[in-house]
Motif scaffolding. Structure first.
Motif, PDB file in Angstrom:
ATOM      1  N   VAL A   1      10.950  22.268  -5.591  1.00 35.00           N
ATOM      2  CA  VAL A   1       9.249  21.501  -5.746  1.00 35.00           C
ATOM      3  C   VAL A   1       8.794  22.474  -6.019  1.00 35.00           C
ATOM      4  CG1 VAL A   1       7.117  20.273  -5.055  1.00 35.00           C
ATOM      5  CG2 VAL A   1       9.755  19.658  -4.209  1.00 35.00           C
ATOM      6  N   GLU A   2       7.381  22.158  -7.463  1.00 33.92           N
ATOM      7  CA  GLU A   2       6.650  23.488  -8.261  1.00 33.92           C
ATOM      8  C   GLU A   2       5.280  22.390  -8.167  1.00 33.92           C
ATOM      9  OE1 GLU A   2       5.211  24.483 -12.406  1.00 33.92           O
ATOM     10  OE2 GLU A   2       7.184  24.635 -12.414  1.00 33.92           O
ATOM     11  N   ALA A   3       4.095  23.399  -7.313  1.00 35.49           N
ATOM     12  CA  ALA A   3       2.986  22.524  -7.254  1.00 35.49           C
ATOM     13  C   ALA A   3       2.136  23.413  -6.818  1.00 35.49           C
ATOM     14  CB  ALA A   3       3.430  21.781  -6.147  1.00 35.49           C
ATOM     15  N   ASP A   4       1.172  22.809  -7.309  1.00 34.33           N
ATOM     16  CA  ASP A   4      -0.384  23.885  -7.195  1.00 34.33           C
ATOM     17  C   ASP A   4       0.110  24.871  -8.065  1.00 34.33           C
ATOM     18  OD1 ASP A   4      -2.458  23.180  -7.254  1.00 34.33           O
ATOM     19  OD2 ASP A   4      -2.816  23.766  -4.911  1.00 34.33           O
ATOM     20  N   GLY A   5       0.935  25.306  -8.410  1.00 31.10           N
ATOM     21  CA  GLY A   5       1.456  26.526  -9.183  1.00 31.10           C
ATOM     22  C   GLY A   5       1.952  27.544  -8.177  1.00 31.10           C
ATOM     23  N   ARG A   6       2.941  27.021  -7.362  1.00 28.74           N
ATOM     24  CA  ARG A   6       3.852  27.618  -6.280  1.00 28.74           C
ATOM     25  C   ARG A   6       5.421  27.304  -6.254  1.00 28.74           C
ATOM     26  NH1 ARG A   6       1.652  28.179  -1.115  1.00 28.74           N
ATOM     27  NH2 ARG A   6       3.710  29.114  -0.403  1.00 28.74           N
TER      28      ARG A   6
ATOM     29  N   ARG B   1      13.069  19.097  -9.063  1.00 28.22           N
ATOM     30  CA  ARG B   1      14.585  19.207  -8.976  1.00 28.22           C
ATOM     31  C   ARG B   1      15.233  19.645  -8.051  1.00 28.22           C
ATOM     32  NH1 ARG B   1      17.973  23.955 -10.110  1.00 28.22           N
ATOM     33  NH2 ARG B   1      16.562  25.210  -9.369  1.00 28.22           N
ATOM     34  N   SER B   2      16.765  18.169  -8.034  1.00 25.15           N
ATOM     35  CA  SER B   2      18.079  19.180  -6.900  1.00 25.15           C
ATOM     36  C   SER B   2      18.037  19.907  -7.310  1.00 25.15           C
ATOM     37  CB  SER B   2      18.195  17.274  -6.448  1.00 25.15           C
ATOM     38  OG  SER B   2      18.600  17.827  -8.098  1.00 25.15           O
TER      39      SER B   2
ATOM     40  N   GLN C   1       0.855  -1.077  -0.084  1.00 29.39           N
ATOM     41  CA  GLN C   1       0.078  -0.296   0.189  1.00 29.39           C
ATOM     42  C   GLN C   1       0.753   1.294  -0.404  1.00 29.39           C
ATOM     43  OE1 GLN C   1      -3.025  -0.222   3.562  1.00 29.39           O
ATOM     44  NE2 GLN C   1      -3.207  -2.115   2.788  1.00 29.39           N
ATOM     45  N   LEU C   2       1.974   1.220   0.396  1.00 23.94           N
ATOM     46  CA  LEU C   2       2.554   2.663   0.421  1.00 23.94           C
ATOM     47  C   LEU C   2       4.032   1.945  -0.132  1.00 23.94           C
ATOM     48  CD1 LEU C   2       3.592   5.220   2.834  1.00 23.94           C
ATOM     49  CD2 LEU C   2       4.326   3.030   4.089  1.00 23.94           C
ATOM     50  N   HIS C   3       4.643   2.715  -0.701  1.00 20.87           N
ATOM     51  CA  HIS C   3       5.704   2.775  -1.895  1.00 20.87           C
ATOM     52  C   HIS C   3       6.835   4.268  -1.593  1.00 20.87           C
ATOM     53  CE1 HIS C   3       5.089  -0.350  -3.872  1.00 20.87           C
ATOM     54  NE2 HIS C   3       3.689  -0.244  -4.356  1.00 20.87           N
ATOM     55  N   ALA C   4       8.266   3.410  -0.768  1.00 22.58           N
ATOM     56  CA  ALA C   4       9.525   4.695  -0.961  1.00 22.58           C
ATOM     57  C   ALA C   4      10.181   4.609  -1.909  1.00 22.58           C
ATOM     58  CB  ALA C   4       9.630   4.250   0.326  1.00 22.58           C
ATOM     59  N   LEU C   5      11.194   5.719  -2.593  1.00 16.69           N
ATOM     60  CA  LEU C   5      12.175   5.866  -3.561  1.00 16.69           C
ATOM     61  C   LEU C   5      13.319   6.785  -2.580  1.00 16.69           C
ATOM     62  CD1 LEU C   5       9.912   5.892  -6.634  1.00 16.69           C
ATOM     63  CD2 LEU C   5      11.779   4.294  -6.200  1.00 16.69           C
ATOM     64  N   GLU C   6      14.367   6.808  -2.431  1.00 20.54           N
ATOM     65  CA  GLU C   6      15.107   7.408  -2.143  1.00 20.54           C
ATOM     66  C   GLU C   6      15.947   8.234  -3.516  1.00 20.54           C
ATOM     67  OE1 GLU C   6      18.809   7.125   0.461  1.00 20.54           O
ATOM     68  OE2 GLU C   6      19.127   5.445  -0.958  1.00 20.54           O
ATOM     69  N   PHE C   7      15.852   9.406  -3.806  1.00 23.69           N
ATOM     70  CA  PHE C   7      16.674  10.032  -4.687  1.00 23.69           C
ATOM     71  C   PHE C   7      17.842  10.511  -4.457  1.00 23.69           C
ATOM     72  CE2 PHE C   7      12.555   9.566  -6.389  1.00 23.69           C
ATOM     73  CZ  PHE C   7      12.596   9.182  -7.229  1.00 23.69           C
ATOM     74  N   THR C   8      19.310   9.822  -5.186  1.00 24.32           N
ATOM     75  CA  THR C   8      20.132  10.987  -4.634  1.00 24.32           C
ATOM     76  C   THR C   8      21.139  11.808  -5.842  1.00 24.32           C
ATOM     77  OG1 THR C   8      21.318   8.605  -4.900  1.00 24.32           O
ATOM     78  CG2 THR C   8      20.709   8.964  -2.477  1.00 24.32           C
ATOM     79  N   GLY C   9      21.486  12.804  -5.528  1.00 23.80           N
ATOM     80  CA  GLY C   9      22.636  13.640  -6.559  1.00 23.80           C
ATOM     81  C   GLY C   9      21.648  14.319  -6.868  1.00 23.80           C
ATOM     82  N   GLU C  10      22.110  14.711  -8.275  1.00 24.59           N
ATOM     83  CA  GLU C  10      21.473  15.757  -9.021  1.00 24.59           C
ATOM     84  C   GLU C  10      20.257  14.738  -9.830  1.00 24.59           C
ATOM     85  OE1 GLU C  10      23.311  19.274 -10.822  1.00 24.59           O
ATOM     86  OE2 GLU C  10      25.089  18.003  -9.698  1.00 24.59           O
ATOM     87  N   HIS C  11      19.232  15.842 -10.071  1.00 25.11           N
ATOM     88  CA  HIS C  11      17.831  15.113 -10.828  1.00 25.11           C
ATOM     89  C   HIS C  11      17.158  16.737 -11.040  1.00 25.11           C
ATOM     90  CE1 HIS C  11      18.197  10.885  -9.484  1.00 25.11           C
ATOM     91  NE2 HIS C  11      18.301  11.215  -7.983  1.00 25.11           N
ATOM     92  N   ALA C  12      16.490  16.565 -12.792  1.00 25.24           N
ATOM     93  CA  ALA C  12      16.295  17.579 -13.458  1.00 25.24           C
ATOM     94  C   ALA C  12      14.443  17.712 -13.071  1.00 25.24           C
ATOM     95  CB  ALA C  12      17.079  18.144 -14.757  1.00 25.24           C
TER      96      ALA C  12
END
Length: 185
Positions: free
Chosen positions: A140-145, A166-167, A107-118
């Motif tokens: 983070v761009e979300a809901d216009g902000r 993006r990082s 029911q739950l998923h988790a991801l770890e992102f390391t380093g630079e991401h566009a």
């Protein structure tokens, strides 16, 4: 066959099952993803290991998520499952600094992102999602902000909120936790 090869075979099978459930040919998926039909065939037959970026493109083309494809690849649900930092993600290398922290259909998923991401990809999930910055900074761009998150900051997104992130620092570690589209019994 070692565990990594078994993971690749399970992932290929999950991709094939999803493609067939949508009644799509390899050529149609190739058009949807921008990936070649021979490469997609190799993925399905465990002769190629997709990068996380390619897996995301495949998932988009199959109207699902990379997390759900990975979960379908490791359908063995264990009541207690330890994921070691050295574990391979169902046959996927830790390319592009992405690592799955939860295996199986959960029911739950988790991801770890390391380093630079566009921020080259927009996300829209039907279910809730949480982003937590372990180290570094994330925009983070979300809901216009636009939200600038620093170490220790957490952003909660309700289902249905379009977003991209993006990082902004090379040493960034971002934890993304999401509720899955499916519920296990």
């Amino acid at each position: 066959m070692d565990e990594s090869e078994q993971g690749e075979a399970r992932l290929g099978g999950a991709v094939r099952r999803r493609r067939r459930s949508l009644d799509l040919t390899l050529a149609q998926v190739a058009l949807r993803t921008g990936l070649s039909a021979p490469f997609l065939s190799q993925v399905e037959n465990a002769r190629a290991r997709p990068s996380m970026r390619s897996l995301q493109r495949i998932a988009d083309g199959l109207e699902t998520t990379a997390v759900d494809l990975l979960a379908a690849a490791d359908a063995v649900d264990r009541p207690v499952d330890l994921v070691r930092s050295s574990d391979d993600d169902a046959g996927l290398a830790r390319d592009a600094g992405t690592r799955s922290l939860v295996r199986g259909r959960r029911q739950l998923h988790a991801l770890e992102f390391t380093g630079e991401h566009a921020a080259d990809r927009e996300f829209l999930h039907p279910n809730d999602e949480l982003l937590h910055v372990v180290d570094g900074t994330v925009e983070v761009e979300a809901d216009g902000r636009v939200h600038l998150l620093r170490r220790g900051d957490t952003l909660y997104l309700a289902g249905g909120v379009r977003h991209r992130w993006r990082s902004t620092a090379p040493d960034t570690r971002l934890l993304v936790v999401a509720v899955s589209d499916h519920v296990t019994a």
